[in-house]
Design an enzyme around this catalytic site. Structure first.
Site, short mmCIF file in Angstrom:
data_model
loop_
_atom_site.label_atom_id
_atom_site.label_comp_id
_atom_site.label_asym_id
_atom_site.label_seq_id
_atom_site.Cartn_x
_atom_site.Cartn_y
_atom_site.Cartn_z
NE ARG A 49 -22.30 -45.41 43.78
CZ ARG A 49 -21.82 -46.29 44.64
NH1 ARG A 49 -20.57 -46.16 45.07
NH2 ARG A 49 -22.56 -47.28 45.08
CB SER A 72 -18.05 -43.37 45.36
OG SER A 72 -18.46 -44.09 44.22
CD GLN A 122 -15.57 -50.66 51.09
OE1 GLN A 122 -16.00 -49.66 50.53
NE2 GLN A 122 -16.14 -51.84 50.95
NE ARG A 162 -12.82 -49.32 46.99
CZ ARG A 162 -14.03 -49.86 47.12
NH1 ARG A 162 -14.29 -51.03 46.55
NH2 ARG A 162 -14.98 -49.26 47.80
CG LEU A 163 -14.86 -48.76 39.50
CD1 LEU A 163 -16.16 -48.71 38.71
CD2 LEU A 163 -13.70 -48.25 38.67
CD GLU A 181 -19.13 -37.01 49.92
OE1 GLU A 181 -19.40 -37.76 50.88
OE2 GLU A 181 -17.98 -36.62 49.65
CB THR A 205 -28.18 -45.85 53.45
OG1 THR A 205 -27.54 -44.93 52.58
CG2 THR A 205 -28.11 -47.26 52.85
CB CYS A 248 -16.81 -41.22 51.36
SG CYS A 248 -17.72 -41.19 52.94
CB CYS A 286 -16.07 -44.65 52.55
SG CYS A 286 -17.80 -44.82 52.08
CG ASP A 335 -25.73 -46.31 43.58
OD1 ASP A 335 -25.17 -45.33 43.03
OD2 ASP A 335 -25.10 -47.30 43.98
#
Length: 213
Positions: free
Chosen positions: A136, A61, A79, A58-59, A100, A122, A63, A76, A134
């Site tokens: 990332r 991010s 998960q 899993r990647l 973040e 969002t 939070c 988050c 996004d």
């Protein structure tokens, strides 16, 4: 997007850390740090169980609000908790990435929250702040995987962009395994936006019923 095969990252340190969660779940992990990551950030690999030839990865991010404070505005924290257990059971790696707010940073994320309170979703909130929907980039993640000797994996994610970027970076994503769906009264609109804007694999019909019910 940089080609990680031309920039080599190497493990910097490895340390055993027992993980303990608020619900009583426990897992032993090996945390790995790295030299030479493309973005210069302090990402960490969390090795769980006994990874096989095709580990579950899993990647995740970072939070702060969800992972640490248990915010109900996102999914988050749940998960992260789910991923640790599923990866520990099968064997694999969780990459904890310092990204973040989908890469815009904590302060900008909280500014975006304020705009969401005014009715924007969002992604619209990020755009209103002049920021990417996004931001990332998973170049460092691909470097970390190569440094750990992982060339093929099953990816634990609802986000098709993660799999697409890894494949573009030369990582063989055999399968994308969906996570659970963790809805609250405060995050259902956020989850719907992820389905509609970035094609996350979540049950839109159920989220629609929750959002209007």
């Amino acid at each position: 997007m940089p080609d990680t095969r031309a920039v080599i990252a190497t493990p910097r340190s490895r340390v055993r850390v027992p993980l303990r969660f608020h619900d009583g779940y426990q897992a032993d992990a090996e945390l790995v740090t790295f030299h030479g990551l493309a973005d210069g950030l302090e990402h960490v690999a969390v090795v769980l169980g006994e990874p096989g030839p095709v580990p579950l990865v899993r990647l995740h991010s970072e939070c702060l609000t969800g992972d640490v404070f248990g915010s109900a505005r996102c999914d988050c924290g749940p998960q992260l908790r789910e991923a640790v257990e599923r990866i520990a059971d099968r064997g694999g790696v969780l990459l904890y990435l310092r990204q973040e707010g989908r890469g815009i940073g904590l302060y900008n994320k909280l500014d975006a929250y304020a705009l969401q309170d005014e009715g924007l979703d969002t992604y619209e909130a990020n755009a209103a702040l002049g920021l990417p929907e996004d931001a990332r980039d998973y170049t460092a993640a691909a470097q970390m995987l190569r440094a750990l000797g992982i060339g093929e994996l099953d990816l634990l994610s609802n986000n098709p962009d993660k799999a697409g970027q890894l494949r573009d970076l030369g990582v063989d994503v055999r399968d994308r395994v969906p996570t659970g769906v963790f809805t609250t009264a405060h995050n259902v609109r956020y989850l719907r936006a992820k389905v509609l804007q970035t094609q996350h694999t979540l049950p839109l019909a159920a989220l629609t019923e929750l959002s209007v019910g």
